[in-house]
Enzyme design. Sequence first.
Site, short mmCIF file in Angstrom:
data_model
loop_
_atom_site.label_atom_id
_atom_site.label_comp_id
_atom_site.label_asym_id
_atom_site.label_seq_id
_atom_site.Cartn_x
_atom_site.Cartn_y
_atom_site.Cartn_z
N LEU A 1 1.21 3.46 -2.28
CA LEU A 1 0.53 4.64 -2.82
C LEU A 1 -0.32 5.31 -1.75
O LEU A 1 -0.35 6.53 -1.63
CB LEU A 1 -0.32 4.25 -4.03
CG LEU A 1 -1.02 5.43 -4.73
CD1 LEU A 1 0.00 6.38 -5.31
CD2 LEU A 1 -1.96 4.93 -5.81
N GLY B 1 -21.28 5.08 13.04
CA GLY B 1 -20.70 3.98 13.81
C GLY B 1 -19.26 4.18 14.22
O GLY B 1 -18.94 4.23 15.40
N CYS C 1 -21.56 8.64 6.36
CA CYS C 1 -20.85 7.37 6.49
C CYS C 1 -20.06 7.39 7.79
O CYS C 1 -20.11 8.37 8.54
CB CYS C 1 -19.92 7.16 5.28
SG CYS C 1 -19.63 5.42 4.89
N ARG D 1 0.83 -1.22 0.00
CA ARG D 1 0.00 0.00 0.00
C ARG D 1 0.86 1.27 0.00
O ARG D 1 0.56 2.27 0.65
CB ARG D 1 -0.95 0.01 1.20
CG ARG D 1 -2.02 -1.06 1.16
CD ARG D 1 -2.90 -0.98 2.38
NE ARG D 1 -2.15 -1.30 3.60
CZ ARG D 1 -2.50 -0.94 4.82
NH1 ARG D 1 -3.60 -0.23 5.00
NH2 ARG D 1 -1.76 -1.27 5.85
N HIS E 1 -16.10 11.85 3.36
CA HIS E 1 -15.03 11.42 2.47
C HIS E 1 -14.16 12.59 2.02
O HIS E 1 -13.29 12.45 1.18
CB HIS E 1 -15.61 10.69 1.26
CG HIS E 1 -16.24 9.39 1.61
ND1 HIS E 1 -17.52 9.32 2.13
CD2 HIS E 1 -15.79 8.11 1.58
CE1 HIS E 1 -17.82 8.04 2.37
NE2 HIS E 1 -16.79 7.30 2.05
N ARG F 1 -8.13 4.96 0.27
CA ARG F 1 -8.86 4.02 1.12
C ARG F 1 -8.73 2.61 0.55
O ARG F 1 -9.18 2.31 -0.56
CB ARG F 1 -10.34 4.42 1.19
CG ARG F 1 -11.25 3.40 1.84
CD ARG F 1 -11.08 3.33 3.33
NE ARG F 1 -12.14 2.53 3.94
CZ ARG F 1 -11.96 1.71 4.96
NH1 ARG F 1 -10.77 1.59 5.50
NH2 ARG F 1 -12.97 1.04 5.47
N CYS F 2 -8.07 1.73 1.31
CA CYS F 2 -7.90 0.34 0.91
C CYS F 2 -8.62 -0.57 1.90
O CYS F 2 -8.68 -0.27 3.09
CB CYS F 2 -6.42 -0.03 0.86
SG CYS F 2 -5.46 0.93 -0.33
#
Length: 758
Positions: free
Chosen positions: A17, A434, A728, A15, A696, A517-518
Amino acid sequence: MLKHNLGYPRIGIRRELKKACEAYWSNKIDSNALFEVGKKIRMENWKTQENADLDLIPCNDFSFYDHVLDMSLLLGVISESYLSIPIIHNNIDLYFSMARGFQKNEWDIKAMEMTKWFNTNYHYIVPEFDKNQKFSIFSNKIFDELEESKKILKSYKKIKPVFIGPISYLFLGKEKEKSFNRMDLVENIIPIYIKIIKKLKNEGVNWIQLDEPILVLDMSEKEKEVFKYAYDEISKFCSGINIMLTSYFDGISENISLFQNISVKALHIDLVEDSDQLEKILSFFSRESKMILSLGLIDGRNIWKNNYLNSIQKIEKAIEFIGEDRIMIAPNCSLLHVPIDLEYEHSIHIDIKNRMSFAKQKIYELNDLEKIVKGNKSILSINSSVFCDHKIKERVKNITITDKDVQRDNHFYIRQKKQKEKFHLPLFPTTTIGSFPQTKEIRNLRNKFRKKELSQEEYDNKIKNFIVDVIKKQEEIDLDVLVHGEFERTDMVEYFSEKLKGILSTDNGWVQSYGSRCVKPPVIYGDVDRLDNMTVEWICFAQSQTKKLMKGMLTGPVTILQWSFVRNDQPISHTAYQIAWSIRKEVLSLEKSGIQIIQIDEPALREGLPLKKKNWKSYFDWSIKAFRISSSGVKDETQIHTHMCYSEFNDIFEYIADMDADVITMETSRSKMELLKAFSVFSYPNEIGPGVYDIHSPRIPTIKEIFYLIEKASKKLPIKNIWVNPDCGLKTRKWKEVLISLHNMTKAAKMARLKLKK
């Protein structure tokens, strides 16, 4: 028979990047360091594919954030609001401001809208078009990476630049105003595509790949008309270069007639998602086309080995119809959707690992298929033994589901009355989805626990401290319904995969969801069951620390299914029901322990929807049933929430209503409450929280803009049914921005209670 790939993962095996982008956004590295990381990843990707002996290797499949946003920059589709920021001096900052928003000094510009890429968990940045939209070659990324690849690859003839085709690009966007159809922009955009193609040809490119996934959809007559026009024009002005059109995620049988008299060199079809289309496509090719047919045989969205016998049968059938010289083989879609290299997995049982294949292994599978076609049957025998050893067991039985299993005791209006009498919540009750920020301190704590540097008791006590702290923060903000923050969870699906039988987690199976975001999708390899409590102790501890209502937080069966790599040896509905019964057990245990509000997240419900409407009913039959199995065992007074995000929902609200959740929270902030249009034609019966805060993006929403969104919602929905919440979870955000944003959100809700009360 040529072997090629449609696209390769771009995040880096560790990861790299993600880490580089986040360091750049935090001003810890400069753009040169960021670009160096990107260059290294591209070089490794090209070398890996060259070593696998591919005949054509994709170029321009790398992206620092999103390939659709890359296309907008290439074509100059950039809102004036971003171009007008005087302190942005380079393309990369302009690019990131479009993706993430820009908030500095007096400048406060929102991020562009983001939504799901077809029926995947990848998110793209939605292009925005004006009625008189002008297009131009704005970015040189595609050309710069072409020059870079020439220095890396031994043969430049193998290089295949990849970018989104004009009709799919227009389809994926949206009109800023409703006085025109974006497909009418085709005459403006095609000359720029022709310029790009000619420039690539002049740079020595032999093949280019234009992705047209719109071909697998129920295309309108307008879309078909502009498709024919676009490729007639491209064919007319772009001779001398081999153009491959790619389709993926479903079949194109219904649209194959579009290829009459279109002189592109090759067409790629997805035989993983729709193997039945092959005969019709071959019939068309043998009668009316001289094109090459690319067979998408390797599953680019799942991690199981290819069944060579099935693939060879398709290859031999194609050769019989149109000849080997007109056949290419490839994965069905870009390998963006699978992890990079199985060699980095050390914890998976060998029997399961032997059945798996990641991106690197998948491109070598193409080599194997070519060797088998040339006569090496030993490879076929070895591969067949894997599938012979793992056949679906005869003991699999039909699951009996009764009406009582999928229905609450009473209708919503009865439940709502009981819940309001019990909870005494104000108008426009506030909550979050959450999760709260997963800080470096939490990640280090988790890492120490994994390395056994902390005992279970020490780890649990530290997690409890985080929970106590986040409860105090929420009480200070004055939220109405609290959450425990999910600090014990790495990921909303992975956490449950570690608690359920029949699912495993990988060590390094990362895939990109959006930007940096992975996620690490679990692997469902066997029958799923819940063996013990999964969340009860944490939620009950959190409830003991506050007098306010505490939500129990669970991930729903469809989302666990969609965000995992799923076994492919039984019907997907069967696996969904197994997960649903497991979640139901946890719901009932939470209720028995005194938790009065339980959220069962289903952000992937829309994502799993088949791309063709003719297949919707069968999907909703099992997916809604799975959710209702998980949620329907509770008493009327127990309030069931669910959550969905970043998808187009307007056309499926009747199905969402059929889930019968007491409260649903949804993403609407980036789209400026566009979702509310659905309520003009559909009266949603239950309570709903149309998200008012875009998590986001790092920008902080103002009280005024949040109030505006609440007010807008109140004109379409009964105010007694409206909740106020972010769109979210807050896991990826920083505490500083979260606290201010949530303070603004609660202040806006209180303002709404005073000003909008009817």
